[in-house]
Design a protein around this motif. Structure first.
Motif, PDB file in Angstrom:
ATOM      1  N   GLU A 246       0.824  -1.204   0.000  1.00 34.86           N
ATOM      2  CA  GLU A 246       0.000   0.000   0.000  1.00 34.86           C
ATOM      3  C   GLU A 246       0.863   1.261   0.000  1.00 34.86           C
ATOM      4  OE1 GLU A 246      -2.164  -3.424   0.919  1.00 34.86           O
ATOM      5  OE2 GLU A 246      -0.450  -2.627   2.050  1.00 34.86           O
ATOM      6  N   ILE A 247       1.977   1.223   0.742  1.00 31.30           N
ATOM      7  CA  ILE A 247       2.876   2.380   0.785  1.00 31.30           C
ATOM      8  C   ILE A 247       3.526   2.588  -0.576  1.00 31.30           C
ATOM      9  CG2 ILE A 247       5.068   3.221   1.722  1.00 31.30           C
ATOM     10  CD1 ILE A 247       4.228   2.040   4.414  1.00 31.30           C
ATOM     11  N   ILE A 248       3.961   1.493  -1.201  1.00 30.65           N
ATOM     12  CA  ILE A 248       4.576   1.609  -2.529  1.00 30.65           C
ATOM     13  C   ILE A 248       3.594   2.233  -3.509  1.00 30.65           C
ATOM     14  CG2 ILE A 248       5.465   0.310  -4.504  1.00 30.65           C
ATOM     15  CD1 ILE A 248       6.637  -1.697  -2.502  1.00 30.65           C
ATOM     16  N   MET A 249       2.346   1.765  -3.485  1.00 26.61           N
ATOM     17  CA  MET A 249       1.358   2.267  -4.434  1.00 26.61           C
ATOM     18  C   MET A 249       0.926   3.692  -4.123  1.00 26.61           C
ATOM     19  SD  MET A 249       1.281  -0.238  -6.464  1.00 26.61           S
ATOM     20  CE  MET A 249      -0.013   0.248  -7.590  1.00 26.61           C
ATOM     21  N   SER A 250       1.225   4.177  -2.907  1.00 30.95           N
ATOM     22  CA  SER A 250       0.867   5.553  -2.556  1.00 30.95           C
ATOM     23  C   SER A 250       1.939   6.554  -2.980  1.00 30.95           C
ATOM     24  CB  SER A 250       0.626   5.672  -1.052  1.00 30.95           C
ATOM     25  OG  SER A 250       1.846   5.555  -0.331  1.00 30.95           O
ATOM     26  N   SER A 251       3.052   6.069  -3.525  1.00 27.41           N
ATOM     27  CA  SER A 251       4.120   6.963  -3.974  1.00 27.41           C
ATOM     28  C   SER A 251       3.591   7.913  -5.042  1.00 27.41           C
ATOM     29  CB  SER A 251       5.281   6.159  -4.555  1.00 27.41           C
ATOM     30  OG  SER A 251       5.812   5.267  -3.610  1.00 27.41           O
ATOM     31  N   GLU A 252       4.020   9.169  -4.975  1.00 26.57           N
ATOM     32  CA  GLU A 252       3.578  10.166  -5.939  1.00 26.57           C
ATOM     33  C   GLU A 252       4.682  10.416  -6.966  1.00 26.57           C
ATOM     34  OE1 GLU A 252       2.262  13.676  -3.953  1.00 26.57           O
ATOM     35  OE2 GLU A 252       0.311  12.804  -3.469  1.00 26.57           O
ATOM     36  N   ILE A 253       4.356  10.231  -8.216  1.00 29.54           N
ATOM     37  CA  ILE A 253       5.302  10.467  -9.296  1.00 29.54           C
ATOM     38  C   ILE A 253       4.842  11.664 -10.129  1.00 29.54           C
ATOM     39  CG2 ILE A 253       5.966   8.027  -9.411  1.00 29.54           C
ATOM     40  CD1 ILE A 253       4.243   7.819 -11.950  1.00 29.54           C
ATOM     41  N   ILE A 254       5.772  12.241 -10.878  1.00 28.62           N
ATOM     42  CA  ILE A 254       5.452  13.320 -11.815  1.00 28.62           C
ATOM     43  C   ILE A 254       5.666  12.768 -13.211  1.00 28.62           C
ATOM     44  CG2 ILE A 254       5.953  15.680 -12.509  1.00 28.62           C
ATOM     45  CD1 ILE A 254       7.164  16.133  -9.777  1.00 28.62           C
ATOM     46  N   ALA A 255       4.631  12.810 -14.049  1.00 30.64           N
ATOM     47  CA  ALA A 255       4.698  12.137 -15.341  1.00 30.64           C
ATOM     48  C   ALA A 255       4.163  13.009 -16.464  1.00 30.64           C
ATOM     49  CB  ALA A 255       3.919  10.828 -15.286  1.00 30.64           C
ATOM     50  N   PRO A 256       4.744  12.868 -17.665  1.00 27.42           N
ATOM     51  CA  PRO A 256       4.228  13.560 -18.848  1.00 27.42           C
ATOM     52  C   PRO A 256       3.216  12.677 -19.571  1.00 27.42           C
ATOM     53  CG  PRO A 256       6.294  12.506 -19.386  1.00 27.42           C
ATOM     54  CD  PRO A 256       5.991  12.157 -17.950  1.00 27.42           C
ATOM     55  N   SER A 257       2.928  12.999 -20.806  1.00 31.19           N
ATOM     56  CA  SER A 257       2.021  12.186 -21.622  1.00 31.19           C
ATOM     57  C   SER A 257       2.640  10.811 -21.855  1.00 31.19           C
ATOM     58  CB  SER A 257       1.762  12.867 -22.958  1.00 31.19           C
ATOM     59  OG  SER A 257       2.965  12.906 -23.729  1.00 31.19           O
ATOM     60  N   LEU A 258       1.790   9.847 -22.237  1.00 34.76           N
ATOM     61  CA  LEU A 258       2.265   8.490 -22.482  1.00 34.76           C
ATOM     62  C   LEU A 258       3.317   8.470 -23.590  1.00 34.76           C
ATOM     63  CD1 LEU A 258       2.133   5.467 -21.986  1.00 34.76           C
ATOM     64  CD2 LEU A 258       0.161   5.346 -23.542  1.00 34.76           C
ATOM     65  N   ALA A 259       3.141   9.256 -24.639  1.00 37.99           N
ATOM     66  CA  ALA A 259       4.100   9.286 -25.740  1.00 37.99           C
ATOM     67  C   ALA A 259       5.476   9.742 -25.257  1.00 37.99           C
ATOM     68  CB  ALA A 259       3.595  10.204 -26.853  1.00 37.99           C
ATOM     69  N   GLU A 260       5.488  10.781 -24.417  1.00 38.46           N
ATOM     70  CA  GLU A 260       6.776  11.262 -23.896  1.00 38.46           C
ATOM     71  C   GLU A 260       7.372  10.265 -22.907  1.00 38.46           C
ATOM     72  OE1 GLU A 260       8.808  15.374 -22.162  1.00 38.46           O
ATOM     73  OE2 GLU A 260       6.620  15.231 -22.365  1.00 38.46           O
ATOM     74  N   GLN A 261       6.523   9.627 -22.119  1.00 36.17           N
ATOM     75  CA  GLN A 261       7.010   8.578 -21.212  1.00 36.17           C
ATOM     76  C   GLN A 261       7.758   7.492 -21.992  1.00 36.17           C
ATOM     77  OE1 GLN A 261       4.175   6.829 -18.448  1.00 36.17           O
ATOM     78  NE2 GLN A 261       3.022   8.750 -18.331  1.00 36.17           N
ATOM     79  N   ARG A 262       7.164   7.098 -23.120  1.00 37.61           N
ATOM     80  CA  ARG A 262       7.785   6.029 -23.911  1.00 37.61           C
ATOM     81  C   ARG A 262       9.140   6.445 -24.462  1.00 37.61           C
ATOM     82  NH1 ARG A 262       2.099   4.255 -26.910  1.00 37.61           N
ATOM     83  NH2 ARG A 262       1.457   2.727 -25.307  1.00 37.61           N
ATOM     84  N   ARG A 263       9.262   7.698 -24.896  1.00 42.48           N
ATOM     85  CA  ARG A 263      10.550   8.177 -25.399  1.00 42.48           C
ATOM     86  C   ARG A 263      11.600   8.178 -24.284  1.00 42.48           C
ATOM     87  NH1 ARG A 263      10.701  11.369 -30.001  1.00 42.48           N
ATOM     88  NH2 ARG A 263      12.965  11.227 -29.723  1.00 42.48           N
ATOM     89  N   ILE A 264      11.190   8.661 -23.123  1.00 39.41           N
ATOM     90  CA  ILE A 264      12.125   8.713 -21.991  1.00 39.41           C
ATOM     91  C   ILE A 264      12.482   7.303 -21.525  1.00 39.41           C
ATOM     92  CG2 ILE A 264      12.379   9.427 -19.570  1.00 39.41           C
ATOM     93  CD1 ILE A 264      10.562  11.827 -20.251  1.00 39.41           C
ATOM     94  N   GLY A 265      11.474   6.442 -21.419  1.00 33.80           N
ATOM     95  CA  GLY A 265      11.721   5.068 -20.993  1.00 33.80           C
ATOM     96  C   GLY A 265      12.654   4.333 -21.929  1.00 33.80           C
ATOM     97  N   ALA A 266      12.450   4.500 -23.252  1.00 31.32           N
ATOM     98  CA  ALA A 266      13.307   3.834 -24.235  1.00 31.32           C
ATOM     99  C   ALA A 266      14.739   4.359 -24.156  1.00 31.32           C
ATOM    100  CB  ALA A 266      12.738   4.042 -25.638  1.00 31.32           C
ATOM    101  N   PHE A 267      14.882   5.664 -23.921  1.00 33.08           N
ATOM    102  CA  PHE A 267      16.219   6.261 -23.808  1.00 33.08           C
ATOM    103  C   PHE A 267      16.989   5.637 -22.643  1.00 33.08           C
ATOM    104  CE2 PHE A 267      18.928   9.399 -21.682  1.00 33.08           C
ATOM    105  CZ  PHE A 267      19.825   9.699 -22.696  1.00 33.08           C
ATOM    106  N   PHE A 268      16.353   5.540 -21.482  1.00 32.38           N
ATOM    107  CA  PHE A 268      17.047   4.994 -20.313  1.00 32.38           C
ATOM    108  C   PHE A 268      17.213   3.476 -20.401  1.00 32.38           C
ATOM    109  CE2 PHE A 268      15.970   9.135 -18.478  1.00 32.38           C
ATOM    110  CZ  PHE A 268      17.192   9.458 -17.897  1.00 32.38           C
ATOM    111  N   ASP A 269      16.292   2.798 -21.092  1.00 30.54           N
ATOM    112  CA  ASP A 269      16.484   1.364 -21.327  1.00 30.54           C
ATOM    113  C   ASP A 269      17.758   1.125 -22.137  1.00 30.54           C
ATOM    114  OD1 ASP A 269      14.328   0.428 -19.936  1.00 30.54           O
ATOM    115  OD2 ASP A 269      13.022   0.178 -21.681  1.00 30.54           O
ATOM    116  N   ARG A 270      17.946   1.941 -23.176  1.00 24.64           N
ATOM    117  CA  ARG A 270      19.138   1.810 -24.008  1.00 24.64           C
ATOM    118  C   ARG A 270      20.393   2.133 -23.204  1.00 24.64           C
ATOM    119  NH1 ARG A 270      22.200  -0.720 -27.442  1.00 24.64           N
ATOM    120  NH2 ARG A 270      23.514   0.622 -28.727  1.00 24.64           N
TER     121      ARG A 270
END
Length: 398
Positions: free
Chosen positions: A346-370
């Motif tokens: 429950e504590i983990i799921m209560s964490s607050e994140i700051i996120a952009p649109s899904l399209a931008e998330q995917r670009r950022i996620g792919a960059f850090f995956d690489r």
């Protein structure tokens, strides 16, 4: 102290010798037992230098008992030397220095004589566990008078040079991949700082082209859902499962194949792309991204598994690894020690994140995956080269 070839172990001789073979066909000159002092033209401690005279930059490197200490404006040695740390918990460690340098009284400087090779001595000393000759006191120390009496098996100078060239090549490769690894880690840290908003802002410092909208703050529970289906492996004791567990995570994130009767409790079913967040010792930041679960996959109770249909999991992982989230989870954790402190799902799921649109998330996620893939690649190459070097040191020295 020394292990001789089996053909010599039961042979009584006043002068023990080791027979070395570089191939099955040709016999090379025998290695001979020598005292370290007999291999050297110089074997003595350096000189004291005031700490105020050592800085982060300067004309000449300063070497102490544990390697490079800093730099100074003068030198007391010139040329190639092997260095033995002679004091402290790491006494007996070995370094090498070339050029004009300052060696402190905590380092023993050794230069080979004309019959031997200084670089070879550096690799040889590293195999001798010289720390074992330190005095038994609160502050361990090595005496030069004891070190020069230590005996070792050595080949002739020509073979010493060949062995040294092999290890210098391996060391050069290790240094190359270490530098690449370090640079990638620095780049990742910098990008994490610049590609995520900070200080209450909803706009990061740098972004991919085409994205201008503000980021939004949201709870993890609003964008992700826990995987709740369970299975009791003991009900199918002979069935094989792919288990995501902490030992598997620590072993290069390689899932294990286990039999049902070897698991003594319920397991969460991992049947879709998800993140597995470890509940214990959150400071270690153990988060496993499973983009394509193996067949018949489960995860141990050490993890909280969750998936998402509206967010990019690679982006979520990077967000959860931030210092802000780590500090929040630590503040909510409970337990008797840092290694035992844990958080609830429950504590983990209560964490607050700051996120952009899904399209931008995917670009950022792919960059850090690489970026993470490149870091892992160089890390594994480093481990492989170090294992190769260790194996060669074991097999190329008598």
């Amino acid at each position: 102290m020394f292990i001789y070839p089996s053909s010599l172990r039961h042979r009584k001789s006043s002068v023990p010798r080791a027979t070395a073979y570089l191939s099955q066909e040709y016999r090379t000159p025998a290695w001979e037992q020598r005292k370290l002092g007999e291999l050297s033209s110089e074997f003595k401690s350096g000189e004291f230098i005031c700490a105020d005279n050592v800085s982060e930059s300067g004309s000449y490197p300063v070497y102490g008992g544990n390697g490079l200490r800093g730099y100074t404006t003068t030198f007391n040695h010139e040329g190639l030397y092997t260095l033995i740390g002679r004091q402290g918990a790491l006494c007996g460690n070995v370094n090498i220095a070339d050029g004009k340098s300052y060696f402190t009284e905590h380092a023993v400087a050794v230069k080979a004589n004309h019959l031997n090779n200084t670089t070879f001595l550096y690799y040889l000393f590293g195999t001798l566990d010289l720390g074992q000759y330190s005095g038994q006191s609160a502050q361990p120390g090595l005496a030069v008078s004891n070190l020069v009496e230590v005996e070792a098996m050595v080949p002739d100078k020509a073979e010493q040079k060949k062995i040294s060239r092999v290890f210098k090549t391996v060391d050069s490769l290790i240094t190359l991949h270490q530098r690449k690894y370090d640079k990638l880690c620095v780049l990742k840290k910098s990008m994490l700082d610049k590609m995520f908003p900070k200080g209450g802002s909803l706009y990061p410092e740098i972004r991919f082209a085409g994205f201008t909208d503000p980021w939004e703050q949201r709870k993890l529970s609003s964008t992700c859902e826990q995987l709740s289906r369970t299975i009791n492996p003991l009900e199918t004791p002979n069935e094989e499962f792919t288990e995501y567990s902490m030992p598997a995570f620590d072993n290069n994130e390689t899932a294990e194949t286990v039999i049902g009767n070897s698991m003594n409790s319920l397991r969460k079913i991992v049947d879709r792309p998800c993140l597995l967040v470890n509940k214990l010792n959150v400071r270690k930041k153990r988060i496993w991204h499973v983009p394509r679960p193996e067949a018949n996959a489960v995860c141990s109770s050490e993890f909280v598994p969750f998936s998402s249909h509206s967010s990019d999991l690679s982006f979520i992982k990077i967000s959860l690894l931030s210092e802000r989230i780590t500090a929040y989870l630590e503040s909510c954790s409970s337990g008797s020690s840092n290694s035992q402190k844990r958080v609830t799902p429950e504590i983990i799921m209560s964490s607050e994140i700051i996120a952009p649109s899904l399209a931008e998330q995917r670009r950022i996620g792919a960059f850090f995956d690489r970026l993470d893939s490149l870091i892992t690649l160089h890390q594994r190459k480093l481990e492989l080269l170090r294992n190769i070097k260790k194996s060669m040191l074991d097999k190329m020295f008598v």
